[in-house]
Design a protein around this motif. Structure first.
Motif, PDB file in Angstrom:
ATOM      1  N   LEU A   1       0.426  -1.543  -0.569  1.00  0.00           N
ATOM      2  CA  LEU A   1      -0.381  -0.006   0.295  1.00  0.00           C
ATOM      3  C   LEU A   1       1.696   1.451  -0.090  1.00  0.00           C
ATOM      4  CD1 LEU A   1      -2.668  -0.784   2.448  1.00  0.00           C
ATOM      5  CD2 LEU A   1      -2.888  -0.317  -0.266  1.00  0.00           C
ATOM      6  N   LYS A   2       1.403   1.248   0.767  1.00  0.00           N
ATOM      7  CA  LYS A   2       2.593   2.138   0.592  1.00  0.00           C
ATOM      8  C   LYS A   2       3.382   2.359  -1.042  1.00  0.00           C
ATOM      9  CE  LYS A   2       4.658   2.007   5.778  1.00  0.00           C
ATOM     10  NZ  LYS A   2       5.756   1.446   6.466  1.00  0.00           N
ATOM     11  N   TYR A   3       3.860   1.290  -1.312  1.00  0.00           N
ATOM     12  CA  TYR A   3       4.524   1.431  -2.269  1.00  0.00           C
ATOM     13  C   TYR A   3       3.650   1.948  -3.545  1.00  0.00           C
ATOM     14  CZ  TYR A   3       6.915  -0.166  -6.910  1.00  0.00           C
ATOM     15  OH  TYR A   3       7.359  -0.419  -7.957  1.00  0.00           O
ATOM     16  N   VAL A   4       2.201   1.474  -3.967  1.00  0.00           N
ATOM     17  CA  VAL A   4       0.978   2.097  -4.810  1.00  0.00           C
ATOM     18  C   VAL A   4       0.663   2.765  -4.444  1.00  0.00           C
ATOM     19  CG1 VAL A   4      -1.382   2.082  -5.482  1.00  0.00           C
ATOM     20  CG2 VAL A   4       0.033  -0.500  -5.102  1.00  0.00           C
ATOM     21  N   ALA A   5       0.489   4.206  -3.186  1.00  0.00           N
ATOM     22  CA  ALA A   5       0.782   5.241  -2.465  1.00  0.00           C
ATOM     23  C   ALA A   5       1.590   6.266  -3.119  1.00  0.00           C
ATOM     24  CB  ALA A   5       1.145   5.467  -1.536  1.00  0.00           C
ATOM     25  N   TRP A   6       3.322   5.696  -3.160  1.00  0.00           N
ATOM     26  CA  TRP A   6       4.403   6.277  -3.971  1.00  0.00           C
ATOM     27  C   TRP A   6       4.311   6.345  -5.792  1.00  0.00           C
ATOM     28  CZ3 TRP A   6       8.219   3.893  -7.637  1.00  0.00           C
ATOM     29  CH2 TRP A   6       8.446   4.735  -7.456  1.00  0.00           C
ATOM     30  N   LEU A   7       3.607   5.205  -6.168  1.00  0.00           N
ATOM     31  CA  LEU A   7       3.550   5.475  -7.088  1.00  0.00           C
ATOM     32  C   LEU A   7       2.699   5.967  -7.629  1.00  0.00           C
ATOM     33  CD1 LEU A   7       3.740   1.460  -7.827  1.00  0.00           C
ATOM     34  CD2 LEU A   7       5.452   2.503  -8.908  1.00  0.00           C
ATOM     35  N   TYR A   8       1.744   6.592  -7.670  1.00  0.00           N
ATOM     36  CA  TYR A   8       0.743   7.340  -7.801  1.00  0.00           C
ATOM     37  C   TYR A   8       1.411   8.547  -7.269  1.00  0.00           C
ATOM     38  CZ  TYR A   8      -3.480   4.368  -8.622  1.00  0.00           C
ATOM     39  OH  TYR A   8      -4.984   3.483  -9.612  1.00  0.00           O
ATOM     40  N   GLU A   9       1.624   9.040  -5.564  1.00  0.00           N
ATOM     41  CA  GLU A   9       2.433  10.513  -5.960  1.00  0.00           C
ATOM     42  C   GLU A   9       3.197  11.085  -6.644  1.00  0.00           C
ATOM     43  OE1 GLU A   9       2.630  10.487  -2.109  1.00  0.00           O
ATOM     44  OE2 GLU A   9       1.152  10.185  -0.943  1.00  0.00           O
ATOM     45  N   GLU A  10       4.464  10.172  -6.753  1.00  0.00           N
ATOM     46  CA  GLU A  10       6.023  10.264  -7.419  1.00  0.00           C
ATOM     47  C   GLU A  10       6.074   9.506  -8.286  1.00  0.00           C
ATOM     48  OE1 GLU A  10       9.054  10.334  -4.813  1.00  0.00           O
ATOM     49  OE2 GLU A  10       7.420  10.685  -2.965  1.00  0.00           O
TER      50      GLU A  10
ATOM     51  N   GLU B   1       2.404  -0.407 -13.649  1.00  0.00           N
ATOM     52  CA  GLU B   1       3.242  -1.466 -12.400  1.00  0.00           C
ATOM     53  C   GLU B   1       2.195  -0.633 -10.208  1.00  0.00           C
ATOM     54  OE1 GLU B   1       6.527  -2.771  -9.968  1.00  0.00           O
ATOM     55  OE2 GLU B   1       6.347  -2.392 -11.667  1.00  0.00           O
ATOM     56  N   ILE B   2       1.428   0.207 -11.189  1.00  0.00           N
ATOM     57  CA  ILE B   2       0.286  -0.093  -9.885  1.00  0.00           C
ATOM     58  C   ILE B   2      -1.037  -0.853 -10.497  1.00  0.00           C
ATOM     59  CG2 ILE B   2      -2.096   1.795  -9.899  1.00  0.00           C
ATOM     60  CD1 ILE B   2      -0.109   4.033 -10.138  1.00  0.00           C
ATOM     61  N   ASN B   3      -0.352  -1.429 -11.809  1.00  0.00           N
ATOM     62  CA  ASN B   3      -1.929  -2.581 -11.545  1.00  0.00           C
ATOM     63  C   ASN B   3      -1.404  -3.744 -11.172  1.00  0.00           C
ATOM     64  OD1 ASN B   3      -3.672  -1.493 -13.583  1.00  0.00           O
ATOM     65  ND2 ASN B   3      -3.115  -1.404 -15.451  1.00  0.00           N
ATOM     66  N   ARG B   4       0.023  -3.982 -11.403  1.00  0.00           N
ATOM     67  CA  ARG B   4       1.095  -5.317 -10.905  1.00  0.00           C
ATOM     68  C   ARG B   4       0.755  -5.167  -9.172  1.00  0.00           C
ATOM     69  NH1 ARG B   4       5.650  -7.750 -10.355  1.00  0.00           N
ATOM     70  NH2 ARG B   4       7.581  -6.458  -9.467  1.00  0.00           N
ATOM     71  N   ALA B   5       1.539  -4.158  -9.258  1.00  0.00           N
ATOM     72  CA  ALA B   5       0.837  -4.138  -7.534  1.00  0.00           C
ATOM     73  C   ALA B   5      -0.823  -4.047  -7.218  1.00  0.00           C
ATOM     74  CB  ALA B   5       1.042  -2.800  -6.841  1.00  0.00           C
ATOM     75  N   VAL B   6      -1.177  -3.787  -7.505  1.00  0.00           N
ATOM     76  CA  VAL B   6      -2.962  -4.312  -6.493  1.00  0.00           C
ATOM     77  C   VAL B   6      -2.577  -5.552  -6.883  1.00  0.00           C
ATOM     78  CG1 VAL B   6      -5.008  -3.957  -7.712  1.00  0.00           C
ATOM     79  CG2 VAL B   6      -3.726  -1.598  -7.374  1.00  0.00           C
ATOM     80  N   ARG B   7      -2.818  -6.629  -8.326  1.00  0.00           N
ATOM     81  CA  ARG B   7      -3.141  -7.463  -8.557  1.00  0.00           C
ATOM     82  C   ARG B   7      -2.537  -8.432  -7.196  1.00  0.00           C
ATOM     83  NH1 ARG B   7      -1.993  -6.282 -13.838  1.00  0.00           N
ATOM     84  NH2 ARG B   7       0.284  -7.669 -13.581  1.00  0.00           N
ATOM     85  N   ARG B   8      -1.154  -8.084  -7.524  1.00  0.00           N
ATOM     86  CA  ARG B   8      -0.732  -8.708  -5.633  1.00  0.00           C
ATOM     87  C   ARG B   8      -0.608  -8.827  -4.726  1.00  0.00           C
ATOM     88  NH1 ARG B   8       3.063 -12.980  -4.616  1.00  0.00           N
ATOM     89  NH2 ARG B   8       3.860 -12.062  -2.909  1.00  0.00           N
ATOM     90  N   LEU B   9      -1.847  -7.290  -3.996  1.00  0.00           N
ATOM     91  CA  LEU B   9      -2.265  -6.664  -3.650  1.00  0.00           C
ATOM     92  C   LEU B   9      -3.711  -8.168  -2.728  1.00  0.00           C
ATOM     93  CD1 LEU B   9      -2.701  -3.089  -2.637  1.00  0.00           C
ATOM     94  CD2 LEU B   9      -1.618  -4.834  -0.959  1.00  0.00           C
TER      95      LEU B   9
ATOM     96  N   HIS C   1       6.735   9.485 -14.214  1.00  0.00           N
ATOM     97  CA  HIS C   1       7.484   8.183 -15.388  1.00  0.00           C
ATOM     98  C   HIS C   1       6.142   7.570 -16.107  1.00  0.00           C
ATOM     99  CE1 HIS C   1      11.726   7.770 -14.028  1.00  0.00           C
ATOM    100  NE2 HIS C   1      10.907   8.565 -12.721  1.00  0.00           N
ATOM    101  N   PRO C   2       5.033   8.484 -17.103  1.00  0.00           N
ATOM    102  CA  PRO C   2       4.012   7.317 -17.638  1.00  0.00           C
ATOM    103  C   PRO C   2       3.737   6.184 -18.074  1.00  0.00           C
ATOM    104  CG  PRO C   2       4.590   9.755 -18.250  1.00  0.00           C
ATOM    105  CD  PRO C   2       5.381  10.062 -16.705  1.00  0.00           C
ATOM    106  N   SER C   3       5.190   5.959 -18.563  1.00  0.00           N
ATOM    107  CA  SER C   3       5.344   5.265 -19.518  1.00  0.00           C
ATOM    108  C   SER C   3       5.015   3.399 -18.628  1.00  0.00           C
ATOM    109  CB  SER C   3       6.543   4.911 -20.439  1.00  0.00           C
ATOM    110  OG  SER C   3       7.516   5.373 -19.650  1.00  0.00           O
TER     111      SER C   3
END
Length: 111
Positions: A67-76, A88-96, A81-83
């Protein structure tokens, strides 16, 4: 002749797909030691396989890390790095989701 070739191929395939070999090719198991290491925690939570004996607490710790990683992905990461950030957000959510399902099956540890 074809019968001999087929059994030779089957023997090679069976040796190739032996369970111990598959485990050796995989990432290490998720562990509390990996989750408390600040250099390894996100990689462990994202990529290490979830052992069937994983505790409810350890799975919760992995979820909090992600969850901290997803927050960092969204914020920073997403603005700069929109490419790769959306993937990576989708991959993290699937892993969650995987961790949540495993946590439902795990029993809490009594202290």
């Amino acid at each position: 002749m074809a019968q001999a070739d087929q059994s030779h191929f089957t023997a090679k395939l069976a040796a190739l797909l032996a369970p111990r070999d598959l485990v050796a090719l995989m990432d290490p198991p998720l562990s509390e030691k990996a989750l408390v290491d600040p250099n390894l925690d996100v990689d462990a939570a994202m990529d290490h396989w979830i052992p069937s004996c994983a505790s409810h607490e350890m799975l919760g710790q992995a979820q909090r890390c992600l969850l901290k990683y997803v927050a960092w992905l969204y914020e920073e990461a997403l603005p700069s790095h929109p490419s790769w950030a959306p993937d990576e957000i989708n991959r993290a959510v699937r892993r969650l989701v995987e961790l949540r399902i495993a946590a439902r099956k795990a029993r809490p540890t009594l202290h």
